[in-house]
Design a protein around this motif. Structure first.
Motif, short mmCIF file in Angstrom:
data_model
loop_
_atom_site.label_atom_id
_atom_site.label_comp_id
_atom_site.label_asym_id
_atom_site.label_seq_id
_atom_site.Cartn_x
_atom_site.Cartn_y
_atom_site.Cartn_z
N LEU A 251 0.82 -1.21 0.00
CA LEU A 251 0.00 0.00 0.00
C LEU A 251 0.85 1.26 0.00
O LEU A 251 0.53 2.26 -0.66
CB LEU A 251 -0.93 0.00 1.21
N LEU A 252 1.95 1.27 0.71
CA LEU A 252 2.82 2.44 0.75
C LEU A 252 3.43 2.74 -0.61
O LEU A 252 3.43 3.88 -1.08
CB LEU A 252 3.93 2.23 1.79
N ILE A 253 3.97 1.67 -1.24
CA ILE A 253 4.56 1.85 -2.58
C ILE A 253 3.51 2.32 -3.58
O ILE A 253 3.72 3.23 -4.39
CB ILE A 253 5.22 0.54 -3.05
N ASP A 254 2.35 1.68 -3.50
CA ASP A 254 1.28 2.03 -4.44
C ASP A 254 0.77 3.45 -4.18
O ASP A 254 0.43 4.18 -5.12
CB ASP A 254 0.13 1.02 -4.29
N TYR A 255 0.73 3.87 -2.90
CA TYR A 255 0.26 5.21 -2.58
C TYR A 255 1.24 6.27 -3.10
O TYR A 255 0.82 7.33 -3.61
CB TYR A 255 0.09 5.36 -1.07
N ILE A 256 2.54 6.00 -3.01
CA ILE A 256 3.54 6.93 -3.54
C ILE A 256 3.38 7.07 -5.05
O ILE A 256 3.42 8.17 -5.61
CB ILE A 256 4.96 6.46 -3.17
N ARG A 257 3.20 5.93 -5.73
CA ARG A 257 2.99 5.98 -7.19
C ARG A 257 1.70 6.71 -7.54
O ARG A 257 1.62 7.46 -8.52
CB ARG A 257 2.97 4.54 -7.73
N TYR A 258 0.67 6.48 -6.71
CA TYR A 258 -0.62 7.15 -6.91
C TYR A 258 -0.47 8.66 -6.78
O TYR A 258 -1.01 9.42 -7.59
CB TYR A 258 -1.63 6.62 -5.89
N LEU A 259 0.26 9.14 -5.76
CA LEU A 259 0.46 10.58 -5.57
C LEU A 259 1.20 11.20 -6.76
O LEU A 259 0.85 12.28 -7.24
CB LEU A 259 1.25 10.83 -4.28
N ARG A 260 2.25 10.50 -7.23
CA ARG A 260 3.01 11.02 -8.37
C ARG A 260 2.12 11.11 -9.62
O ARG A 260 2.14 12.09 -10.36
CB ARG A 260 4.22 10.12 -8.63
N HIS A 261 1.34 10.05 -9.85
CA HIS A 261 0.43 10.01 -10.99
C HIS A 261 -0.62 11.11 -10.88
O HIS A 261 -0.94 11.80 -11.86
CB HIS A 261 -0.25 8.63 -11.06
N TYR A 262 -1.15 11.33 -9.68
CA TYR A 262 -2.17 12.35 -9.45
C TYR A 262 -1.62 13.75 -9.71
O TYR A 262 -2.28 14.59 -10.34
CB TYR A 262 -2.67 12.24 -8.01
N GLU A 263 -0.40 14.01 -9.25
CA GLU A 263 0.21 15.32 -9.45
C GLU A 263 0.47 15.59 -10.93
O GLU A 263 0.24 16.70 -11.41
CB GLU A 263 1.50 15.42 -8.64
N GLU A 264 0.99 14.59 -11.65
CA GLU A 264 1.26 14.76 -13.08
C GLU A 264 -0.04 15.00 -13.84
O GLU A 264 -0.11 15.88 -14.72
CB GLU A 264 1.97 13.52 -13.63
N LEU A 265 -1.08 14.23 -13.51
CA LEU A 265 -2.36 14.39 -14.19
C LEU A 265 -3.00 15.75 -13.87
O LEU A 265 -3.53 16.42 -14.76
CB LEU A 265 -3.30 13.25 -13.80
N SER A 266 -2.90 16.18 -12.61
CA SER A 266 -3.46 17.47 -12.22
C SER A 266 -2.76 18.62 -12.94
O SER A 266 -3.39 19.57 -13.40
CB SER A 266 -3.33 17.66 -10.70
#
Length: 346
Positions: free
Chosen positions: A51-66
């Protein structure tokens, strides 16, 4: 973070459920409680790491998309790689919508610029008859002061010339106003179009009647051969086209004749011929382009390059053809092809 856990909750719940089932089964088979607890703790640690690794990837993806979406509608930056087919579909829709919006904005910008260009031309054009009317009125005031020493015949002649010039300038003003109104309505022409069968003779006579004062004032002779054809068209718009063509013929014909006739055949072309100054061969192919004035327009300062453009645009929408021939010093021939192509159902 809330959005991420809401998205992952079903997977976390499923994972915890499976761990619970395995622990229950092992317990029922009398497996040591320490072993069961050790397995549950180890599974929990693995889940937390994942979950931690996936959450870090999720944050990076969210910031790039935003960041990419924040740039819209000004630009479309490179979107992050889609994580699934649904996100990929959304990204495609975003790009398509941006391209469509950019095209619409470009068309609107071009339309606004075209309108601004036309109004600029029209304002300069309308100034000419207004200034002429002002000068005529001033000259009339001066003549009134000099009338005391003039004979009755001289006074009558001066008044006749004054009224003739005044009527001509007022007629030009009306024409320019009609032109700008038609230009404004042309974009919505389809909603203002009524296609019916009309006698061509009646339509031609309407245009000629409107311009009869100008024929009289300029002493231009009209030769008209009655047309016997019925045409499928919009009466108002075709009268406007014929009026513009007659206006051009009168504008560039100092003396002589304007002839209107229909070529032989049931759907022969309508011809408007003048004996004016003609159009140079290098200008002829471009006379229907918007804003093109050519040599005659530059020399005589009478053209905005809009009249024939309007005629061509209206004829295209009415499914009529328009063409021109000319001979310098001898005159110009305008041909209107009023026959409509029949649609065949296959």
């Amino acid at each position: 973070m809330t959005g991420y856990f809401r998205k992952e909750m079903k997977y976390i719940g499923g994972y915890l459920g499976c761990v619970g089932i395995f622990c229950a089964v092992l317990y029922l088979y009398n497996v040591s409680l320490d072993a069961v607890s050790y397995g549950a703790v180890l599974s929990g640690v693995l889940l937390a790491v994942r979950l931690l690794i996936d959450y870090i990837r999720y944050l990076r993806h969210y910031e790039e998309l935003s960041a990419a979406l924040a740039a819209i509608p000004y630009e479309v930056r490179e979107l992050p790689r889609a994580e699934d087919a649904i996100e990929e579909l959304y990204q495609e829709k975003v790009i398509v919508q941006h391209v469509h919006s950019a095209e619409m904005e470009s068309k609107m910008r071009i339309g606004r610029q075209d309108m601004l260009d036309y109004y600029s031309l029209w304002v300069h054009q309308i100034k000419t008859p207004i200034a002429a009317i002002r000068l005529l009125l001033q000259s009339q005031e001066n003549m009134e002061l000099e009338e005391r020493g003039s004979t009755a015949e001289e006074i009558e002649e001066q008044e006749t010339v004054f009224l003739k010039n005044l009527k001509m300038e007022l007629f030009k003003t009306e024409q320019y106003v009609d032109m700008v109104l038609s230009y404004l309505r042309m974009e919505e022409m389809s909603s203002d179009m009524v296609l019916q069968w009309y006698p061509l003779d009646e339509i031609v006579r309407q245009a000629v009647k409107k311009f009869s004062p100008l024929f009289i004032m300029k002493k231009i002779r009209l030769e008209y051969q009655k047309c016997e054809t019925m045409v499928l068209t919009d009466e108002k718009w075709l009268v406007f086209v014929l009026g513009q063509l007659l206006s051009n013929a009168l504008k560039y014909t100092a003396k002589g004749t304007i002839t209107i006739y229909q070529e032989e055949g049931e759907y022969g072309r309508l011809v408007i011929k003048d004996t004016g100054i003609g159009i140079s061969p290098e200008d002829l192919p471009r006379i229907f382009e918007k804003g093109f004035t050519g040599y005659n327009g530059r020399q005589h300062k009478k053209s905005t390059g809009i009249g024939l453009y309007l005629c061509k645009s209206i004829c295209d929408k009415l499914n009529h053809g328009i063409a021109a021939e000319s001979d310098i010093g001898k005159g110009t021939w305008i041909y209107l092809e009023l026959k409509r192509r029949e649609l065949t159902v296959e």
